[in-house]
Design a protein around this motif. Structure first.
Motif, PDB file in Angstrom:
ATOM      1  N   GLN A1237       0.830  -1.210   0.000  1.00 41.93           N
ATOM      2  CA  GLN A1237       0.000   0.000   0.000  1.00 41.93           C
ATOM      3  C   GLN A1237       0.859   1.252   0.000  1.00 41.93           C
ATOM      4  O   GLN A1237       0.537   2.249  -0.665  1.00 41.93           O
ATOM      5  N   GLU A1238       1.944   1.202   0.736  1.00 41.46           N
ATOM      6  CA  GLU A1238       2.853   2.352   0.773  1.00 41.46           C
ATOM      7  C   GLU A1238       3.451   2.602  -0.606  1.00 41.46           C
ATOM      8  O   GLU A1238       3.599   3.761  -1.023  1.00 41.46           O
ATOM      9  N   GLU A1239       3.780   1.507  -1.325  1.00 37.81           N
ATOM     10  CA  GLU A1239       4.326   1.698  -2.689  1.00 37.81           C
ATOM     11  C   GLU A1239       3.303   2.351  -3.596  1.00 37.81           C
ATOM     12  O   GLU A1239       3.618   3.283  -4.364  1.00 37.81           O
ATOM     13  N   SER A1319      15.542  22.599  -8.484  1.00 39.46           N
ATOM     14  CA  SER A1319      14.928  22.169  -7.219  1.00 39.46           C
ATOM     15  C   SER A1319      13.894  21.061  -7.465  1.00 39.46           C
ATOM     16  O   SER A1319      13.790  20.102  -6.703  1.00 39.46           O
ATOM     17  N   LEU A1320      13.122  21.257  -8.592  1.00 36.44           N
ATOM     18  CA  LEU A1320      12.178  20.190  -8.916  1.00 36.44           C
ATOM     19  C   LEU A1320      12.900  18.890  -9.263  1.00 36.44           C
ATOM     20  O   LEU A1320      12.419  17.798  -8.945  1.00 36.44           O
ATOM     21  N   TRP A1321      14.007  19.007  -9.944  1.00 36.61           N
ATOM     22  CA  TRP A1321      14.771  17.789 -10.296  1.00 36.61           C
ATOM     23  C   TRP A1321      15.263  17.057  -9.029  1.00 36.61           C
ATOM     24  O   TRP A1321      15.174  15.826  -8.927  1.00 36.61           O
ATOM     25  N   LYS A1322      15.782  17.815  -8.079  1.00 38.83           N
ATOM     26  CA  LYS A1322      16.219  17.176  -6.821  1.00 38.83           C
ATOM     27  C   LYS A1322      15.032  16.540  -6.112  1.00 38.83           C
ATOM     28  O   LYS A1322      15.132  15.429  -5.557  1.00 38.83           O
ATOM     29  N   HIS A1323      13.901  17.273  -6.117  1.00 38.64           N
ATOM     30  CA  HIS A1323      12.715  16.722  -5.491  1.00 38.64           C
ATOM     31  C   HIS A1323      12.260  15.441  -6.200  1.00 38.64           C
ATOM     32  O   HIS A1323      11.856  14.465  -5.568  1.00 38.64           O
ATOM     33  N   PHE A1324      12.359  15.450  -7.564  1.00 36.85           N
ATOM     34  CA  PHE A1324      12.003  14.266  -8.355  1.00 36.85           C
ATOM     35  C   PHE A1324      12.958  13.099  -8.061  1.00 36.85           C
ATOM     36  O   PHE A1324      12.514  11.937  -7.909  1.00 36.85           O
ATOM     37  N   CYS A1325      14.243  13.390  -7.978  1.00 35.57           N
ATOM     38  CA  CYS A1325      15.216  12.309  -7.700  1.00 35.57           C
ATOM     39  C   CYS A1325      14.961  11.671  -6.331  1.00 35.57           C
ATOM     40  O   CYS A1325      15.050  10.436  -6.166  1.00 35.57           O
ATOM     41  N   LEU A1326      14.625  12.505  -5.350  1.00 35.33           N
ATOM     42  CA  LEU A1326      14.337  11.977  -4.028  1.00 35.33           C
ATOM     43  C   LEU A1326      13.095  11.090  -4.054  1.00 35.33           C
ATOM     44  O   LEU A1326      13.057  10.008  -3.456  1.00 35.33           O
ATOM     45  N   ALA A1327      12.058  11.552  -4.793  1.00 29.41           N
ATOM     46  CA  ALA A1327      10.827  10.741  -4.884  1.00 29.41           C
ATOM     47  C   ALA A1327      11.105   9.436  -5.621  1.00 29.41           C
ATOM     48  O   ALA A1327      10.569   8.363  -5.247  1.00 29.41           O
ATOM     49  N   ARG A1328      11.909   9.494  -6.684  1.00 26.51           N
ATOM     50  CA  ARG A1328      12.215   8.267  -7.411  1.00 26.51           C
ATOM     51  C   ARG A1328      13.014   7.296  -6.542  1.00 26.51           C
ATOM     52  O   ARG A1328      12.791   6.069  -6.565  1.00 26.51           O
ATOM     53  N   ARG A1329      13.951   7.808  -5.756  1.00 27.91           N
ATOM     54  CA  ARG A1329      14.716   6.948  -4.850  1.00 27.91           C
ATOM     55  C   ARG A1329      13.781   6.276  -3.820  1.00 27.91           C
ATOM     56  O   ARG A1329      13.908   5.071  -3.528  1.00 27.91           O
ATOM     57  N   ASN A1330      12.841   7.096  -3.264  1.00 29.99           N
ATOM     58  CA  ASN A1330      11.901   6.508  -2.297  1.00 29.99           C
ATOM     59  C   ASN A1330      11.057   5.410  -2.953  1.00 29.99           C
ATOM     60  O   ASN A1330      10.789   4.354  -2.351  1.00 29.99           O
ATOM     61  N   LYS A1331      10.644   5.689  -4.209  1.00 33.12           N
ATOM     62  CA  LYS A1331       9.852   4.698  -4.932  1.00 33.12           C
ATOM     63  C   LYS A1331      10.664   3.401  -5.145  1.00 33.12           C
ATOM     64  O   LYS A1331      10.153   2.296  -4.932  1.00 33.12           O
ATOM     65  N   MET A1332      11.934   3.535  -5.547  1.00 32.58           N
ATOM     66  CA  MET A1332      12.750   2.342  -5.811  1.00 32.58           C
ATOM     67  C   MET A1332      13.066   1.599  -4.522  1.00 32.58           C
ATOM     68  O   MET A1332      13.091   0.351  -4.494  1.00 32.58           O
ATOM     69  N   GLU A1333      13.302   2.362  -3.437  1.00 29.60           N
ATOM     70  CA  GLU A1333      13.502   1.684  -2.150  1.00 29.60           C
ATOM     71  C   GLU A1333      12.255   0.918  -1.728  1.00 29.60           C
ATOM     72  O   GLU A1333      12.335  -0.225  -1.220  1.00 29.60           O
ATOM     73  N   SER A1334      11.082   1.524  -1.961  1.00 30.94           N
ATOM     74  CA  SER A1334       9.842   0.837  -1.609  1.00 30.94           C
ATOM     75  C   SER A1334       9.639  -0.397  -2.479  1.00 30.94           C
ATOM     76  O   SER A1334       9.228  -1.454  -1.993  1.00 30.94           O
ATOM     77  N   GLU A1335       9.935  -0.276  -3.794  1.00 30.57           N
ATOM     78  CA  GLU A1335       9.813  -1.451  -4.664  1.00 30.57           C
ATOM     79  C   GLU A1335      10.760  -2.571  -4.238  1.00 30.57           C
ATOM     80  O   GLU A1335      10.380  -3.751  -4.232  1.00 30.57           O
TER      81      GLU A1335
END
Length: 1612
Positions: A1237-1239, A1319-1335
């Motif tokens: 669910q978190e993913e 700033s949006l790119w850094k924010h996007f990279c952080l979100a993508r990292r969180n997504k990959m860690e969750s996966e």
């Protein structure tokens, strides 16, 4: 190491360690090989060939394993409650210690290729396989395998959850099942082929696949039940004929497909499927080609080395591969102390990395000057040269013979090696890289125990067995000459040499073992240089030193010692005590020597912490004293104060302790080698006082200055010496010696002592040759003279003859010869006496078993005129126990018979029969009392069969046992009855023989009277008829002459003389002699004397007839008449005698023939009695077989119950595991759902968070959001040496870290879309990292959940399998009980059938499997009852017929009466009109009124009588019915009683099964059985209802019948 109180900071350190212990070889990194050796783990760098060591502080290294991936090494110690130590490489730092439940030792260790897992296997008594997490120091799981010794253990590189465990003749695949934090080991044995490579299918002997039940032999039971085994033994039992020798696994390896390739001792290569646990044979002949290359390389290298040395390859060490290890470049193999590398990618040739010996080190010593090289020798005779600085191996030389000792010469670079055969090899080591043998000395055939050089290098002292000590010249310039030897009286325990360089003398101190007392003895003798210069002066002709020249001294010490050393400057001796751990210090004064030696007491005793026999060694400068023992700890003492300077645990007691130790000349190094651990340790000083080092160096410098004077010359001579050849077939250096007798002796094959003795004998023979010849001629002449004198002595008269002893010249020699002969005679007599005693004992033993133990001896009786022989039955007297058992059984049988008779009486009283039925039943019983059911004819031959049970009543075990005892008693009685008849016949024969002898005497008298010579027939008893003759030896049977002593001879002569006097006195009877002389011994003439009578002729008969007178003529006529009458009387008497003779012979023949007929009848009876005995024995055999089968069934039932209980316990455990696993799965499913669910929420959050971005940028970001870097899981493993790579759930953190590293490249600004804010790119990279860690988290949680579900499924499958096994076991128990009940009911009955012929209507034999055997009396009684009922039916039918006729007659009479009634009615009408009463009418109408009244009364009485009879008949019928109903009621009561007993048993069994079901939770298993039983109960209930309804209908019908008219009932 800890030092003593006076150590002042002194300590020892390990400089280097060498050796190879044939255990294991493993890579700890790509270029480092490690292997255990003694107390150390050695690490060998394959490039630099340098060695490092890690010491096990508690003793010898046990099990060992290494992991090149993690670069860790694990090993176990061998102390009590051992530990597993784990070290890192290359730091060699201890990471952790693992402590398990092992009490004694670990035998196997194995690392998993990936993951922190370590497997261990302990030895006796646990035999436990354990799996550890060594990083967390956690024991995951363990399983026990009692009694199974492991040889190899390895993880599957592709799957750490699979373990291969190899034993001596078995292979097991263990699977590690994991459910979150819980781990379980499941065992999967692998069936190996037999030693011929054939695979045989597995056969379950506890539950056979098929049964071949036999109606006679009973059910087919497993062999475990037949063997009487229960429990675990029954499940694992395999009979000897079914045991097949399987192959013996040796080495194995895993493949990339999770298969196991395994080699066997028999030469087969097996492929094992680790998933299916199946085996296939790949190779049946030779090993693979690359294995052949390695083995060939090892063999080729050894052959080349031997060829270079000019010798043949040794047979002591065979090229055997002991260990192998794979790396990414090739194969590394170790064998017999040598390590090779084989790299196919390079040259394909084997490169030697390490060359040491796999044999145990025997000794080690420093090569002069003692600071550069050292030399060692192994038991197998391999000499190695090492660099002292770092232990580098320089060279080796294989002598090819078992070595026993070794020493290095101080004055030259030569090495002496002693052997087991008494030889000493001298080696030239001037070139350390190429040692060679230059000389060999064959001292004696005694093993050389030790070799010792003095410090000046002049003498070599060799200690041999049996107290021999040889002294040799140690210098090569003297060709190592043997100077002489001495022989000591006692066993030599230790020897030490003290050199006095100032006075140029050497003292040798020998420690002797005095066997008589518990003390030690020292002998000291002196050697000087003069003994070398003028050797012949100091030795005798046989090479032995003169005792006076050696200046021997002897000292007795108060304690027994195992080793002793002496200081140089003082008379101080240090000894290691054997009875207690002490080091004793003695001061030897010069006063007490050979003249009355006294016992010296120890001045000081230092307690030692060591145990076992010890060894002492002094440093060259006598400054330090080294002590070692069986515990492997080396102690260094200060000789002045005896304080401990240092100690080092360099060896262990498991390896036998320390064998030898030696100091270097400068004192800086100590060489120590173990007894059995194959380790050579070089120690050096780590901390010590500088003054002590300076003193040692100063002494070394002074000694080196002295030795340098001769060392160069001796080394040059040593170099110039030719190499000694190893080949024994080469020509000998010394020519053969020819003796006088022509024998040629090779001096190289003869010992030095033998050569000396041979030389002395040869010189003595040459020196005394003339004297010897003269003596021989003189002896020859003297012999001829004596022989001539003896010949003359034979010719003279006896009175002048001389005794032979007077011709002996040497009486003393004669006495010695006679004494020797008497000793031989005495010895021969003792041997004969012992042999006679042995035969007497054997005779007594046989006589006791075959004669004395028999109350009836075996004997025979034979016919007189026929070849017929009958033997009796030999019988042993029955013991008290047997008789008591028989009485007990008889009492029990009588009680049972009485009880049965009482029951029959009660039953007969209740069911009384009519008299006719009783008579018929009695007749049937008499007719059926045949011998058929008895099964034998023993009752006709003396056996009492009334005491036996009926064959159809033997249902219980006790009855069968009692029947066996009773049958044995019947057999005994049959034999006894026959023996009685046999004894009567024997007595008759003895009487007949006596009668025949009497008649023969009469016939003999008749023959004497008739003057005939006829041989009479006299019967005698043979040896078979009188067996007691065999127990006595007659004098006529002894062929040899009886030996009698002088006393026995005198006694025999005295008895013979007395017997002669008695006979003479008996014959001296004057009256009888006078009667014989006058009247022939009789007083009157008898008839039998007629033949002896003779009429004397007249005196004138001699004259011619013409000269006779008339009176003389008359006298002559009377004479002739009397002669004729006498002749007639004689002829008549002769005829009478002949008739009497014929009568006697006829009577003899008749009586003997009659006796022969008796014997023939007895023989027939013996045959029949034997038949009867066989019949009874057949019964016994059948009963014993039935008891055995019953016992086997009980055993099988007990075994199944135990198996069932074990399976129930396992099922309960399995149920608990299933519940635990279910709870774990349910508990883990929640976090997995939350992560999922978190993913999803992260993805929705991303859409919401970047929704305000323009569409094209949003789509591009969405693609980048979904893009994943291409990373391989093998990237982290490319630098390892293992080619097998696969991920596992344990790699979550590593995989995540590598993923984040790959994301660093995607997060770089280069991949940022154009037009996007930083700033949006850094924010996007952080979100993508969180997504990959969750996966990644979801992925690993899914893997863990799948693993837990798979574990749950396996547990469920196992539970289902357990249920099926329990159900099959229940079915087996039910079948077993049914079979047991059948066997108790179906008895084996023995019948006696008459001989005859049975004709069948067809050739097919009838089938009697469904037949029932019942008693004949039952059928006959039933037939009698049926006949009686038939007769009753016929009588009833006849009565019915007669009754029907009476009814017809009565109907006719009824019609007649009706007509008469009508007439009478008409008349009555008329009479009625008249006013007359009825009585008056009768009075008027009846003529005789009174008679009418009387007739009427009689008719009434008759009708009353008929009614009374009918009533009584009805009462009898009702009573009969009542008796029948009571009989039925009694039978029903008995049936109800039996049903109640069965109901109780069923209730008990039901309650037991209910308890079992409740305890084992097996309700689901027995649902099917419960339904079946429920249906049966419903069916029984329905039948009971039907019975009740029918009973009601019968009652209604009966009541209707009773309500009918009795007359109608009679008609019905």
């Amino acid at each position: 190491m800890a030092a003593g109180p006076g150590s002042a900071g002194a300590a020892l350190d390990v400089s280097w360690v060498q050796g190879f212990s044939n255990k294991n070889l493993a890579f700890v990194s790509n270029q480092t090989v490690c292997y255990p050796c003694g107390n150390y783990i050695l690490f060998l760098d394959i490039k630099t060939k340098k060695t490092r060591a890690v010491q096990c502080q508690t003793g010898q290294v046990g099990a060992f394993a290494a992991n090149a991936n993690s670069q860790v090494v694990a090993f176990s110690d061998r102390k009590l409650n051992p530990l597993i130590h784990i070290y890192t490489f290359p730091e060699l730092r201890k990471l952790t210690e693992l402590k398990g439940d092992a009490q004694l030792d670990y035998t196997l260790l194995a690392f998993s290729f990936k993951g922190p897992y370590l497997a261990s296997y302990s030895s006796i008594p646990e035999f436990v396989l354990s799996v550890w997490n060594w990083q967390e120091n956690l024991l995951l799981c363990s399983e026990s395998q009692p009694g199974l010794t492991g040889t190899a253990l390895s993880f599957n590189p592709m799957n750490w959850q699979q373990l291969c465990f190899v034993a001596e003749s078995s292979v097991t695949i263990w699977r590690i099942e994991r459910s979150k934090d819980e781990h379980h080991l499941t065992r999967h044995p692998v069936e190996l082929p037999d030693d011929h490579g054939a695979m045989s299918p597995h056969e379950d002997l506890f539950f056979p696949a098929s049964r071949n039940d036999d109606p006679y032999y009973g059910p087919d039971l497993p062999v475990s039940a037949i063997a009487g085994l229960k429990g675990h033994e029954a499940e694992t039992f395999v009979p000897r004929n079914c045991i097949k020798t399987s192959v013996h696994p040796t080495a194995h390896c895993w493949t990339a497909t999770s298969e196991i390739y395994m080699g066997c001792e028999e030469g087969y290569v097996l492929a094992i499927n680790a998933e299916q646990y199946s085996v296939s044979v790949l190779q049946q002949k030779a090993p693979p080609e690359f294995m052949q290359k390695i083995a060939d390389v090892v063999s080729h290298v050894r052959r080349e080395v031997q060829k270079k040395k000019g010798g043949k390859p040794s047979s002591l060490q065979k090229p055997v591969l002991l260990a192998m290890a794979f790396c990414n470049e090739g194969l590394y193999a170790a064998g017999s102390g040598t390590v090779y590398s084989y790299r196919p990618a390079h040259s394909g040739e084997a490169v030697k990395l390490l060359d040491t010996s796999s044999s145990c080190f025997l000794a080690a010593d420093f090569l002069t000057p003692g600071n550069s090289y050292c030399v060692s020798v192994t038991i197998s005779g391999e000499v190695q040269v090492w660099s002292l600085e770092d232990g580098t191996f320089l060279s080796k030389l294989n002598l090819g013979i078992e070595a026993t000792s070794m020493a290095c010469c101080p004055s030259s670079n030569s090495v002496a090696v002693g052997t087991q055969t008494g030889q000493i090899y001298f080696l030239d080591v001037t070139k350390a890289e190429a040692p060679r043998v230059v000389h060999r000395t064959f001292l004696s055939k005694l093993p050389v125990l030790s070799l010792h050089y003095d410090q000046s290098g002049q003498f070599l002292i060799a200690r041999a067995t049996e107290g021999h000590i040889f002294i040799l010249d140690a210098r090569p310039s003297k060709f190592f000459q043997v100077l002489g030897y001495i022989v000591l009286a006692d066993e030599v325990l230790h020897l030490s040499v003290i050199s006095d360089l100032k006075y140029d003398s050497v003292e040798v101190m020998v420690l002797l073992n005095v066997a008589e007392v518990q003390q030690a003895r020292l002998e000291i003798f002196h050697l000087s240089s003069a003994m070398i210069a003028d050797n012949d002066k100091y030795v005798n002709e046989q090479g032995m030193f003169n005792a006076s020249d050696l200046k021997k001294e002897q000292y007795d010490l108060d304690y027994p010692l195992s080793s002793a050393v002496r200081l140089k400057s003082h008379n101080i001796v240090y000894g290691y005590c054997t009875c207690a751990p002490f080091i004793c210090k003695y001061y030897l004064s010069a006063k007490n020597k050979w003249d009355g030696p006294s016992v010296f007491s120890a001045e000081k005793k230092i307690p030692s912490k060591q145990f076992g026999s010890g060894l002492l060694c002094l440093s060259p400068n006598s400054q330090w004293l080294a002590a070692a023992a069986k515990d492997g700890v080396l102690f260094i003492y200060n000789t002045s104060t005896l304080d401990i300077l240092a100690q080092k645990h360099c060896h262990s007691y498991q390896g036998g302790g320390i064998r030898s130790m030696v100091f270097s000349l400068d004192g800086n190094f100590i060489l120590v080698n173990g007894e059995n651990d194959c380790a050579l340790v070089c120690l050096k000083w780590k901390e010590i006082k500088e003054t002590e080092i300076e003193e040692a160096a100063l002494y070394w410098q002074s000694l080196r200055d002295i030795l340098n004077k001769s060392a160069s010359d001796e080394n040059s001579v040593l170099k110039s010496m030719a190499e000694w050849k190893f080949d024994p077939e080469c020509t000998s250096k010394s020519p053969p010696v020819t003796e006088e007798d022509g024998n040629v002796t090779n001096t190289d094959d003869m010992t030095w002592i033998g050569q000396k003795i041979q030389k002395v004998m040869r010189e003595e023979t040459q020196r005394f040759a003339n004297q010897k010849e003269e003596l021989q001629m003189g002896i020859k002449k003297l012999r001829e003279t004596i022989q001539k004198m003896m010949h003359e002595n034979e010719q003279v008269p006896d009175i002048e003859k001389l005794e032979h002893s007077e011709f002996n010249l040497d009486l003393k020699e004669q006495e010695q010869v006679q004494e020797a002969a008497e000793e031989d005679v005495a010895r021969a007599r003792r041997e004969l006496e012992m042999e006679i005693l042995y035969h007497c004992y054997l005779q007594d033993l046989i006589k006791y078993k075959c004669w004395d133990d028999l109350c009836v001896k075996e004997r025979a009786v034979k016919c007189f005129h026929m070849d017929c022989e009958v033997r009796n039955y030999p019988l042993k007297e029955r013991s008290k126990e047997e008789l008591e058992t028989l009485k007990k059984v008889l009492r029990l049988k009588q009680a049972e018979t009485a009880d049965l008779q009482a029951q029959k009486k009660n039953l007969d009283s209740e069911m009384a029969l009519s008299e006719e039925e009783r008579e018929k039943a009695a007749e049937v019983t008499v007719d059926g009392a045949s011998l058929c059911l008895n099964g034998s004819l023993s009752s006709q031959y003396g056996g009492d069969t009334s005491i036996l049970y009926h064959q159809c009543d033997l249902h219980t075990k006790e009855q069968k046992l009692n029947q066996t005892i009773l049958l044995k008693d019947v057999i005994y009685k049959v034999k006894t009855a026959f023996n009685e008849e046999f004894d009567i016949v024997v007595q008759k024969k003895e009487q007949e023989i006596a009668r025949v002898k009497e008649r023969n005497l009469k016939i003999q008298e008749i023959l004497e009277q008739l003057e005939l010579q006829v041989e009479l027939w006299e019967p005698v008893l043979t040896d078979d008829e009188m067996p007691e003759r065999a127990l006595t030896v007659q004098d006529s049977e002894i062929k040899a002459e009886k030996y009698m002593t002088q006393e026995e001879k005198e006694q025999a002569e005295l008895l013979a003389k007395l017997e002669m006097e008695r006979r003479l006195a008996a014959t001296d009877d004057e009256r009888q002699r006078a009667l014989d002389d006058m009247m022939g011994g009789v007083l009157e003439i008898r008839r039998e004397d007629v033949l002896k009578m003779d009429i004397p002729p007249p005196d004138f008969i001699s004259r011619p007839e013409d000269l006779w007178t008339e009176e003389e003529t008359k006298v002559f006529e009377e004479y002739e008449k009397k002669v004729n009458e006498l002749n007639e009387e004689k002829e008549e008497y002769r005829q009478f005698l002949r008739n009497e003779w014929n009568k006697l012979e006829a009577s003899i023949k008749e009586t003997t023939q009659n006796f022969d007929d008796i014997v023939c009848k007895l023989s027939e009876k013996k045959l029949k009695s034997q038949m009867v005995i066989y019949q009874e024995e057949l019964k016994i055999v059948n009963l014993i077989y039935a008891l055995l089968l019953d016992e086997e069934l009980d055993t099988r039932e007990a075994g199944l119950h135990k198996f069932l209980m074990k399976k129930k316990k396992e099922k309960v455990k399995g149920a608990r595991k299933i519940l635990t696993t279910k709870y774990g799965v349910e508990a883990y499913r929640g976090p997995y759902t939350d992560a999922l669910q978190e993913e999803k929420s992260l993805e929705h959050g991303f859409m919401k968070q970047f929704a305000h971005i323009p569409g094209n940028l949003f789509e591009e970001l969405l693609q980048l959001y979904k893009h994943r870097p291409e990373t391989s899981r093998t990237e982290t493993l490319l630098d390892t040496a293992n080619p097998y790579v696969k991920g596992s759930p344990e790699d979550y953190q590593d995989a995540l870290s590598h993923l984040m590293k790959a994301m660093d490249e995607l997060d770089s600004p280069e991949h940022m879309p154009s037009g996007l804010d930083q700033s949006l790119w850094k924010h996007f990279c952080l979100a993508r990292r969180n997504k990959m860690e969750s996966e990644e988290l979801v992925k690993w949680k899914a893997l863990a959940l799948a693993e837990m579900q798979a574990c749950l499924q396996r547990r469920t499958d196992e539970n289902d399998k357990m249920k099926s096994e329990l159900e099959s076991t229940f079915q087996e128990l039910i079948w077993l009980k049914e079979e047991k009940m059948k066997l108790q009911q179906n008895l084996t009955v023995q019948f006696l059938l008459k001989q005859g012929q049975v004709e069948l209507g067809s050739t097919q034999i009838p089938e009697y499997s469904d037949a029932i055997l019942i008693d004949r009396r039952v059928v006959e009684e039933l037939n009698c009852a049926l006949a009686a009922q038939g007769e009753k039916k016929i009588t009833a039918m006849v009565e019915f017929k007669d009754f029907s006729k009476g009814i017809i007659q009565l109907e006719w009479e009824h019609k007649k009466m009706k007509m008469q009634i009508q007439d009478l009615k008409e008349k009555a009408r008329d009479i009625v009109i008249l006013p007359i009463s009825k009585d008056c009418q009768l009075f008027l109408t009846v003529q005789n009124y009174e008679t009418h009244i009387a007739q009427h009364l009689a008719g009434m009485e008759q009708s009353l009588g008929v009614m009374d009879k009918l009533h009584k008949k009805n009462v009898k019928n009702h009573q009969k019915k009542v008796r029948e109903l009571k009989k039925c009621i009694h039978l029903k009561e008995q049936a109800n009683y039996e049903l109640s007993l069965q109901l109780k048993e069923m209730l008990v069994s039901v309650s037991e099964r209910m308890h079992i079901f409740e305890a084992a939770d097996t309700r689901d298993i027995s649902e099917k059985i419960t339904r079946q039983r429920y249906q049966e109960i419903l069916k029984q209930k329905h039948l009971r209802n039907l019975i009740r309804e029918q009973e009601k209908q019968l009652a209604i019908l009966q009541s209707k019948i009773e309500s009918c008219n009795p007359r109608t009932l009679h008609i019905i």
